[in-house]
Scaffold this active site. Structure first.
Site, PDB file in Angstrom:
ATOM      1  N   SER A   4      24.011  40.837  49.750  1.00 25.76           N
ATOM      2  CA  SER A   4      24.962  39.877  49.180  1.00 25.76           C
ATOM      3  C   SER A   4      24.339  39.102  48.028  1.00 25.76           C
ATOM      4  CB  SER A   4      25.452  38.905  50.256  1.00 25.76           C
ATOM      5  OG  SER A   4      24.364  38.234  50.858  1.00 25.76           O
TER       6      SER A   4
ATOM      7  N   ASN B 195      22.543  31.474  60.164  1.00 30.01           N
ATOM      8  CA  ASN B 195      23.940  31.140  60.443  1.00 30.01           C
ATOM      9  C   ASN B 195      24.266  29.683  60.111  1.00 30.01           C
ATOM     10  OD1 ASN B 195      23.934  33.730  61.315  1.00 30.01           O
ATOM     11  ND2 ASN B 195      24.119  33.259  63.505  1.00 30.01           N
TER      12      ASN B 195
ATOM     13  N   THR C 140      69.153  23.554  36.339  1.00 28.74           N
ATOM     14  CA  THR C 140      69.140  24.085  37.708  1.00 28.74           C
ATOM     15  C   THR C 140      69.646  25.512  37.575  1.00 28.74           C
ATOM     16  OG1 THR C 140      71.393  23.386  38.191  1.00 28.74           O
ATOM     17  CG2 THR C 140      69.655  21.837  38.777  1.00 28.74           C
ATOM     18  N   HIS C 141      69.132  26.402  38.376  1.00 28.65           N
ATOM     19  CA  HIS C 141      69.488  27.834  38.262  1.00 28.65           C
ATOM     20  C   HIS C 141      69.237  28.380  36.848  1.00 28.65           C
ATOM     21  CE1 HIS C 141      71.770  27.163  42.044  1.00 28.65           C
ATOM     22  NE2 HIS C 141      72.090  26.023  41.454  1.00 28.65           N
TER      23      HIS C 141
ATOM     24  N   SER D  65      50.002  40.570  18.118  1.00 33.42           N
ATOM     25  CA  SER D  65      50.243  41.893  18.684  1.00 33.42           C
ATOM     26  C   SER D  65      49.525  42.919  17.827  1.00 33.42           C
ATOM     27  CB  SER D  65      51.742  42.165  18.703  1.00 33.42           C
ATOM     28  OG  SER D  65      51.979  43.562  18.610  1.00 33.42           O
TER      29      SER D  65
ATOM     30  N   LYS E 160      54.476  38.866  15.842  1.00 31.85           N
ATOM     31  CA  LYS E 160      54.385  38.298  17.188  1.00 31.85           C
ATOM     32  C   LYS E 160      53.387  37.148  17.310  1.00 31.85           C
ATOM     33  CE  LYS E 160      55.975  39.541  20.577  1.00 31.85           C
ATOM     34  NZ  LYS E 160      56.151  40.633  21.497  1.00 31.85           N
TER      35      LYS E 160
ATOM     36  N   ASN F 173      52.200  35.507  20.808  1.00 31.82           N
ATOM     37  CA  ASN F 173      52.457  35.642  22.246  1.00 31.82           C
ATOM     38  C   ASN F 173      51.795  34.528  23.057  1.00 31.82           C
ATOM     39  OD1 ASN F 173      53.925  38.031  21.889  1.00 31.82           O
ATOM     40  ND2 ASN F 173      52.041  39.252  21.890  1.00 31.82           N
TER      41      ASN F 173
ATOM     42  N   GLU G  33      50.730  33.285  30.223  1.00 30.35           N
ATOM     43  CA  GLU G  33      50.954  34.517  31.007  1.00 30.35           C
ATOM     44  C   GLU G  33      49.756  34.843  31.895  1.00 30.35           C
ATOM     45  OE1 GLU G  33      53.388  37.595  28.448  1.00 30.35           O
ATOM     46  OE2 GLU G  33      52.026  36.458  27.185  1.00 30.35           O
TER      47      GLU G  33
ATOM     48  N   TYR H 278      29.089  33.720  65.003  1.00 35.55           N
ATOM     49  CA  TYR H 278      28.887  34.373  63.713  1.00 35.55           C
ATOM     50  C   TYR H 278      29.076  35.878  63.841  1.00 35.55           C
ATOM     51  CZ  TYR H 278      26.927  36.037  59.350  1.00 35.55           C
ATOM     52  OH  TYR H 278      26.766  36.662  58.148  1.00 35.55           O
TER      53      TYR H 278
ATOM     54  N   LYS I  25      32.526  35.025  50.695  1.00 34.45           N
ATOM     55  CA  LYS I  25      31.998  34.368  49.503  1.00 34.45           C
ATOM     56  C   LYS I  25      32.678  34.771  48.201  1.00 34.45           C
ATOM     57  CE  LYS I  25      27.980  33.455  51.939  1.00 34.45           C
ATOM     58  NZ  LYS I  25      28.639  34.218  53.028  1.00 34.45           N
TER      59      LYS I  25
HETATM   60  N1  ARG Z   1      24.345  36.547  53.947  1.00 35.34           N
HETATM   61  C1  ARG Z   1      24.799  36.142  55.236  1.00 35.34           C
HETATM   62  C2  ARG Z   1      26.232  35.637  55.149  1.00 35.34           C
HETATM   63  O1  ARG Z   1      26.628  35.265  54.110  1.00 35.34           O
HETATM   64  C3  ARG Z   1      23.939  35.052  55.789  1.00 35.34           C
HETATM   65  C4  ARG Z   1      23.985  34.922  57.280  1.00 35.34           C
HETATM   66  C5  ARG Z   1      23.363  36.070  57.923  1.00 35.34           C
HETATM   67  N2  ARG Z   1      23.342  35.887  59.334  1.00 35.34           N
HETATM   68  C6  ARG Z   1      23.160  36.932  60.179  1.00 35.34           C
HETATM   69  N3  ARG Z   1      23.185  36.658  61.447  1.00 35.34           N
HETATM   70  N4  ARG Z   1      23.003  38.149  59.737  1.00 35.34           N
HETATM   71  O2  ARG Z   1      26.962  35.621  56.098  1.00 35.34           O
END
Ligand code: ARG
Length: 459
Positions: free
Chosen positions: A23, A110, A155-156, A277, A283, A285, A290, A317, A325
């Site tokens: 991650s 955790n 309205t509408h 455009s 144009k 825009n 949008e 967990y 994330k």
């Molecule tokens: N990168 C993990 C997350 O965002 C951190 C926590 C990891 N905890 C575990 N028990 N593997 O959730």
């Protein structure tokens, strides 16, 4: 690939598992908040004599040095180390040696990740509060600069009754006010310390959670360690609040798109916020509006992803939670960018008063007031509604507007009409008569502007 925490294993991890599980490519941005959490934790461990004081000092200095390297862009992130937390811990051990191995005493990733994300979310909330304020201020300034302008109210999407343009803009100020209140209420639910929950059950070490909470600015410590490591409600709420604010921006966008079309031509959006455009030279825009409208859909998606992510998870967990994330980062980034660009675009809107005046003559918007006029002469409202409906039909058939009719024509429909009928037939008079709190009379709108400015100052 070799293993993190490999003591228990004999085999290596499959390369695809690394790709699936890493991650750090997206959570490295949590580094500043992770470091703050770790520094507070280390200080507490030292104060409580859970680790030697000199190790605590070395850890804090090491983490501070790492913070500098990261902000200077001199830190190398390694996907083999999985996430932001392990990357920083490994760098600490490289930097200060064995003392660094004491940092993870009495905590788990955790409660560590929950702490970092709560600190991050709290900062996002504070930034969003500032951005909402700035947008409200821009809308108030625009409303004040156009106090004399009356526009058709719809309205509408049909002409309904004339209103002050300022009144229309202040409607959005109210929406963004509620958005700001929702984020402010969420802030206190976010501002609770999970650290100390460890993996799920708490820790046997004599930790001082109040001390850590104080250092990190948390208002409370979590009441249940299992809830603290499993809970992501606050991220769902964050995305829900973001989705609502985006919905308001999107409705506003829709109006700017309609109003800048040649069919309305009420406004022109400045060159800095429109695009050309590739094929049609004429144009101009309204792409910003949008795109904001389009990005609203993606924030709704972020919310739905989080709701779905959580719904089947047993306590506590589960690794699924790592998927929270990118969604919450996306919601925060999208909302902040859209708020910022909108705030800049407001002063770049110019009002085409001729087109607005022409539009005011269309759609028989005096009809309700004509019915009210007959009511003042003693006719029941339902009967008056019927009479005015017939007059409107007559006008539509004969290509006339209501103010074009002569007294004789009016009296052909009801003898209650006299020459005072013409005094109700201007947009100014119609607006002026809606004179109570919350309505569009100029005096009331000026009151509302003052109140909105006062509220912004005290928030
Ligand atoms: N990168 C993990 C997350 O965002 C951190 C926590 C990891 N905890 C575990 N028990 N593997 O959730």
């Amino acid at each position: 690939m070799s293993k993190l925490w490999g003591g228990r294993f004999e085999g290596r991890t499959d390369d695809l598992v690394e790709r699936l599980g890493e991650s750090v490519s997206f959570d490295a941005r949590l580094a500043p908040w992770d470091l703050r959490g770790s520094i507070a934790h280390a200080r507490m461990l030292g104060q409580q004599h859970i680790i030697p004081a000199r190790d605590a000092r070395a850890i804090i200095r090491g983490l501070q040095a790492i913070a500098k390297e990261i902000s200077a862009g001199r830190f190398t992130w390694d996907v083999a180390l999985e996430d932001v937390h392990t990357n920083i811990e490994a760098a600490l051990v490289r930097k200060i040696g064995d003392s660094g191995k004491r940092l993870h005493t009495a905590r788990s990733r955790n409660d560590q990740v929950a702490t970092a994300v709560r600190l991050w979310t709290r900062d996002q909330i504070d930034q969003i509060a500032d951005l909402l304020r700035a947008l409200q201020a821009a809308l108030i300034a625009f409303a004040e600069a156009h106090l004399g302008v009356i526009v058709p109210g719809f309205t509408h999407l049909q002409h309904a009754q004339p209103v002050l343009l300022a009144h229309h803009m202040l409607a959005y100020v109210e929406m963004f006010q509620r958005d700001a209140e929702r984020f402010a209420q969420l802030r206190s639910r976010v501002n609770v310390l999970p650290l100390g929950s460890a993996a799920l059950a708490g820790t046997p070490y004599p930790i001082d959670r109040e001390q850590v909470a104080l250092e990190l600015g948390f208002e409370a410590v979590s009441a249940n360690s299992m809830d603290a490591v499993a809970d992501r409600d606050y991220l769902i709420e964050f995305c829900a609040n973001a989705a609502l604010a985006m919905m308001h921006l999107s409705r506003f966008s829709e109006e700017l798109i309609l109003w800048s079309s040649p069919e309305f031509a009420f406004i022109e959006i400045g060159d800095a916020f429109t695009t050309g455009s590739s094929i049609m030279p004429q144009k101009k825009n309204p792409d910003v509006a949008e795109l904001v409208r389009g990005k609203t859909g993606r924030v709704y998606g972020d919310l739905m992803a989080l709701l779905t992510l959580l719904k089947g998870l047993p306590l506590t967990y589960n690794r699924d939670l790592q998927e929270d994330k990118e969604r919450v980062f996306d919601a925060a980034d999208t909302l902040q960018l859209c708020l910022e660009v909108f705030t800049r675009m407001i002063p770049a809107l110019s009002v085409n008063t001729d087109a607005v005046k022409r539009a005011l003559r269309q759609g028989f918007m005096e009809a309700t007031d004509l019915a009210d006029y007959l009511v003042t002469k003693g006719m029941p409202f339902r009967a008056a509604h019927e009479v005015i409906g017939k007059i409107v039909l007559y006008c539509a058939r004969n290509g006339k507007a209501l103010p074009d009719l002569s007294l004789e024509e009016f009296r052909g429909f009801s003898t209650l009409f006299d020459d005072r009928v013409f005094s109700v037939l201007s947009a100014e008079a119609i607006v002026r008569r809606r004179d109570h709190p919350g309505a569009t009379a100029p005096a009331r709108v000026r009151d509302a502007l003052r109140a909105a400015k006062r509220r912004l100052r005290t928030r």
